[in-house]
Write a protein that holds these residues in place. Structure first.
Motif, PDB file in Angstrom:
ATOM      1  N   LYS A   1      -0.686  -4.533  -6.359  1.00  0.00           N
ATOM      2  CA  LYS A   1      -1.092  -4.226  -5.004  1.00  0.00           C
ATOM      3  C   LYS A   1      -0.851  -5.478  -4.160  1.00  0.00           C
ATOM      4  O   LYS A   1      -1.400  -6.545  -4.437  1.00  0.00           O
ATOM      5  N   ILE A   2       0.003  -5.345  -3.145  1.00  0.00           N
ATOM      6  CA  ILE A   2       0.317  -6.471  -2.280  1.00  0.00           C
ATOM      7  C   ILE A   2      -0.453  -6.289  -0.974  1.00  0.00           C
ATOM      8  O   ILE A   2      -0.268  -5.299  -0.265  1.00  0.00           O
ATOM      9  N   SER A   3      -1.319  -7.220  -0.666  1.00  0.00           N
ATOM     10  CA  SER A   3      -2.119  -7.122   0.556  1.00  0.00           C
ATOM     11  C   SER A   3      -1.296  -7.575   1.751  1.00  0.00           C
ATOM     12  O   SER A   3      -0.314  -8.311   1.628  1.00  0.00           O
ATOM     13  N   ARG A   4      -1.727  -7.150   2.916  1.00  0.00           N
ATOM     14  CA  ARG A   4      -1.048  -7.587   4.140  1.00  0.00           C
ATOM     15  C   ARG A   4      -1.203  -9.083   4.341  1.00  0.00           C
ATOM     16  O   ARG A   4      -0.317  -9.735   4.896  1.00  0.00           O
ATOM     17  N   ALA A   5      -2.323  -9.634   3.914  1.00  0.00           N
ATOM     18  CA  ALA A   5      -2.542 -11.076   4.057  1.00  0.00           C
ATOM     19  C   ALA A   5      -1.533 -11.862   3.227  1.00  0.00           C
ATOM     20  O   ALA A   5      -1.071 -12.933   3.639  1.00  0.00           O
ATOM     21  N   GLU A   6      -1.172 -11.317   2.052  1.00  0.00           N
ATOM     22  CA  GLU A   6      -0.189 -11.994   1.206  1.00  0.00           C
ATOM     23  C   GLU A   6       1.203 -11.948   1.824  1.00  0.00           C
ATOM     24  O   GLU A   6       2.006 -12.868   1.645  1.00  0.00           O
TER      25      GLU A   6
ATOM     26  N   PHE B   1      11.317  -9.199  -3.569  1.00  0.00           N
ATOM     27  CA  PHE B   1      10.508  -9.813  -2.520  1.00  0.00           C
ATOM     28  C   PHE B   1      10.425  -8.892  -1.305  1.00  0.00           C
ATOM     29  O   PHE B   1       9.344  -8.672  -0.743  1.00  0.00           O
ATOM     30  N   ASP B   2      11.563  -8.333  -0.891  1.00  0.00           N
ATOM     31  CA  ASP B   2      11.578  -7.430   0.261  1.00  0.00           C
ATOM     32  C   ASP B   2      10.762  -6.168  -0.009  1.00  0.00           C
ATOM     33  O   ASP B   2      10.063  -5.661   0.874  1.00  0.00           O
ATOM     34  N   GLU B   3      10.866  -5.655  -1.231  1.00  0.00           N
ATOM     35  CA  GLU B   3      10.088  -4.459  -1.590  1.00  0.00           C
ATOM     36  C   GLU B   3       8.598  -4.757  -1.556  1.00  0.00           C
ATOM     37  O   GLU B   3       7.787  -3.898  -1.165  1.00  0.00           O
ATOM     38  N   ALA B   4       8.225  -5.968  -1.917  1.00  0.00           N
ATOM     39  CA  ALA B   4       6.808  -6.353  -1.875  1.00  0.00           C
ATOM     40  C   ALA B   4       6.320  -6.411  -0.429  1.00  0.00           C
ATOM     41  O   ALA B   4       5.196  -5.973  -0.134  1.00  0.00           O
ATOM     42  N   LEU B   5       7.153  -6.929   0.460  1.00  0.00           N
ATOM     43  CA  LEU B   5       6.763  -6.970   1.875  1.00  0.00           C
ATOM     44  C   LEU B   5       6.570  -5.556   2.414  1.00  0.00           C
ATOM     45  O   LEU B   5       5.622  -5.294   3.168  1.00  0.00           O
ATOM     46  N   LEU B   6       7.479  -4.651   2.036  1.00  0.00           N
ATOM     47  CA  LEU B   6       7.358  -3.268   2.490  1.00  0.00           C
ATOM     48  C   LEU B   6       6.119  -2.603   1.893  1.00  0.00           C
ATOM     49  O   LEU B   6       5.397  -1.877   2.587  1.00  0.00           O
ATOM     50  N   ALA B   7       5.860  -2.873   0.626  1.00  0.00           N
ATOM     51  CA  ALA B   7       4.704  -2.271  -0.038  1.00  0.00           C
ATOM     52  C   ALA B   7       3.396  -2.715   0.603  1.00  0.00           C
ATOM     53  O   ALA B   7       2.406  -1.968   0.621  1.00  0.00           O
ATOM     54  N   SER B   8       3.373  -3.914   1.153  1.00  0.00           N
ATOM     55  CA  SER B   8       2.153  -4.384   1.816  1.00  0.00           C
ATOM     56  C   SER B   8       1.841  -3.561   3.057  1.00  0.00           C
ATOM     57  O   SER B   8       0.687  -3.464   3.470  1.00  0.00           O
ATOM     58  N   LEU B   9       2.886  -2.960   3.646  1.00  0.00           N
ATOM     59  CA  LEU B   9       2.694  -2.132   4.843  1.00  0.00           C
ATOM     60  C   LEU B   9       2.368  -0.688   4.491  1.00  0.00           C
ATOM     61  O   LEU B   9       1.585  -0.035   5.182  1.00  0.00           O
ATOM     62  N   THR B  10       2.995  -0.204   3.433  1.00  0.00           N
ATOM     63  CA  THR B  10       2.810   1.205   3.062  1.00  0.00           C
ATOM     64  C   THR B  10       1.604   1.432   2.163  1.00  0.00           C
ATOM     65  O   THR B  10       1.112   2.554   2.046  1.00  0.00           O
ATOM     66  N   GLY B  11       1.143   0.361   1.503  1.00  0.00           N
ATOM     67  CA  GLY B  11       0.039   0.506   0.558  1.00  0.00           C
ATOM     68  C   GLY B  11       0.481   0.926  -0.817  1.00  0.00           C
ATOM     69  O   GLY B  11      -0.357   1.133  -1.711  1.00  0.00           O
ATOM     70  N   ASP B  12       1.804   1.061  -1.018  1.00  0.00           N
ATOM     71  CA  ASP B  12       2.319   1.441  -2.335  1.00  0.00           C
ATOM     72  C   ASP B  12       2.176   0.284  -3.314  1.00  0.00           C
ATOM     73  O   ASP B  12       2.113  -0.888  -2.928  1.00  0.00           O
ATOM     74  N   LEU B  13       2.152   0.639  -4.594  1.00  0.00           N
ATOM     75  CA  LEU B  13       2.148  -0.376  -5.640  1.00  0.00           C
ATOM     76  C   LEU B  13       3.584  -0.746  -5.961  1.00  0.00           C
ATOM     77  O   LEU B  13       4.495   0.081  -5.870  1.00  0.00           O
ATOM     78  N   ILE B  14       3.814  -1.980  -6.330  1.00  0.00           N
ATOM     79  CA  ILE B  14       5.127  -2.421  -6.777  1.00  0.00           C
ATOM     80  C   ILE B  14       4.955  -3.031  -8.158  1.00  0.00           C
ATOM     81  O   ILE B  14       4.296  -4.054  -8.316  1.00  0.00           O
ATOM     82  N   GLY B  15       5.516  -2.338  -9.139  1.00  0.00           N
ATOM     83  CA  GLY B  15       5.343  -2.788 -10.516  1.00  0.00           C
ATOM     84  C   GLY B  15       3.893  -2.858 -10.929  1.00  0.00           C
ATOM     85  O   GLY B  15       3.504  -3.722 -11.712  1.00  0.00           O
ATOM     86  N   GLY B  16       3.084  -1.962 -10.381  1.00  0.00           N
ATOM     87  CA  GLY B  16       1.657  -1.957 -10.682  1.00  0.00           C
ATOM     88  C   GLY B  16       0.848  -2.940  -9.870  1.00  0.00           C
ATOM     89  O   GLY B  16      -0.381  -2.994 -10.011  1.00  0.00           O
TER      90      GLY B  16
END
Length: 240
Positions: A52-57, A35-50
């Motif tokens: 894409k986590i948007s900032r809105a999410e 969950f924390d990695e997904a929050l970080l990925a939304s800021l960096t634009g990186d994919l997590i497990g393929g």
């Protein structure tokens, strides 16, 4: 209704561990890390497990800080569900139930929690307004008594009111004795230096003797109120 009105108060949300455990047989630490990695990925634009986590999410998905519990909002629970469906939230066994009804119930509680939050903020506003009005009334009463001590009544006498009356009558940092409503009212100002050698703000102690000679109010400490004089803090020594 603006976005601020739609904000859910943290105390109405479930703690992070409670939310991830709504997933049957989850590995909670791994789930929180994902969950924390997904929050970080939304800021960096990186994919997590393929994914894409948007900032809105991610926006408003989690709340908390150094002095408040970390919680996951229903909106954040929606993101957690997405991670689970993508296989990024592990369960303890492959045969574990995939029933997410408990998690979905928390997600579906979003509208209810928004409404409760609106009511909670309104009640806080009402309570704060009442507290401010009471404080202002006490302050005006203290000013009036300081100007004319003869108007004081027994109902006016308390440690807090004595402190305010002395401040208005004699200024900050001054104590002494004053006769109010047949009571002998005392105020002492305790000044001390902390363990680190820094001078601390003066601490007032107020007490009074009622017309029958009974003592009420605060008691000045015989030693400085710091950790070296506090048995609850092991007299300033290291923890055992």
């Amino acid at each position: 209704m603006n976005n601020k009105d739609l904000r859910i108060e943290p105390e109405l949300c479930l703690k992070r561990g409670e939310v991830v455990r709504l997933i049957p047989d989850v590995k909670p630490n791994i789930a929180i890390r994902a969950f924390d990695e997904a929050l970080l990925a939304s800021l960096t634009g990186d994919l997590i497990g393929g994914l894409k986590i948007s900032r809105a999410e991610a926006e408003g998905a989690s709340m908390g800080g150094d002095f408040t519990p970390h919680v996951i909002t229903p909106h954040g629970a929606r993101l957690l569900r997405k991670l689970f469906e993508a296989g990024l939230v592990e369960q303890k066994t492959k045969r574990a139930s995939k029933d997410l009804s408990a998690l979905d119930a928390y997600i579906d509680s979003e509208a209810e929690l928004i409404e409760k939050s609106i009511q909670l903020r309104e009640q806080r506003r009402i309570d704060q307004a009442a507290e401010d009005a009471a404080r202002q009334a006490r302050e005006e009463r203290a000013k009036a008594i300081a100007a004319d001590p003869s108007i004081a009544t027994l109902e006016d006498i308390s440690a807090r009111m004595i402190d305010r009356i002395f401040i208005h009558a004699r200024g900050y940092g001054h104590g002494g004795v004053m006769k109010l409503a047949g009571c002998e009212c005392h105020k002492d100002v305790y000044r001390y230096v902390s363990n680190s050698g820094n001078r601390q703000p003066p601490k007032p102690y107020c007490w009074w003797f009622d017309p029958d000679g009974n003592r009420h109010g605060e008691t000045m400490p015989s030693t400085p109120p710091n950790r070296r004089s506090d048995p609850k803090r092991n007299w300033g020594a290291r923890r055992e």
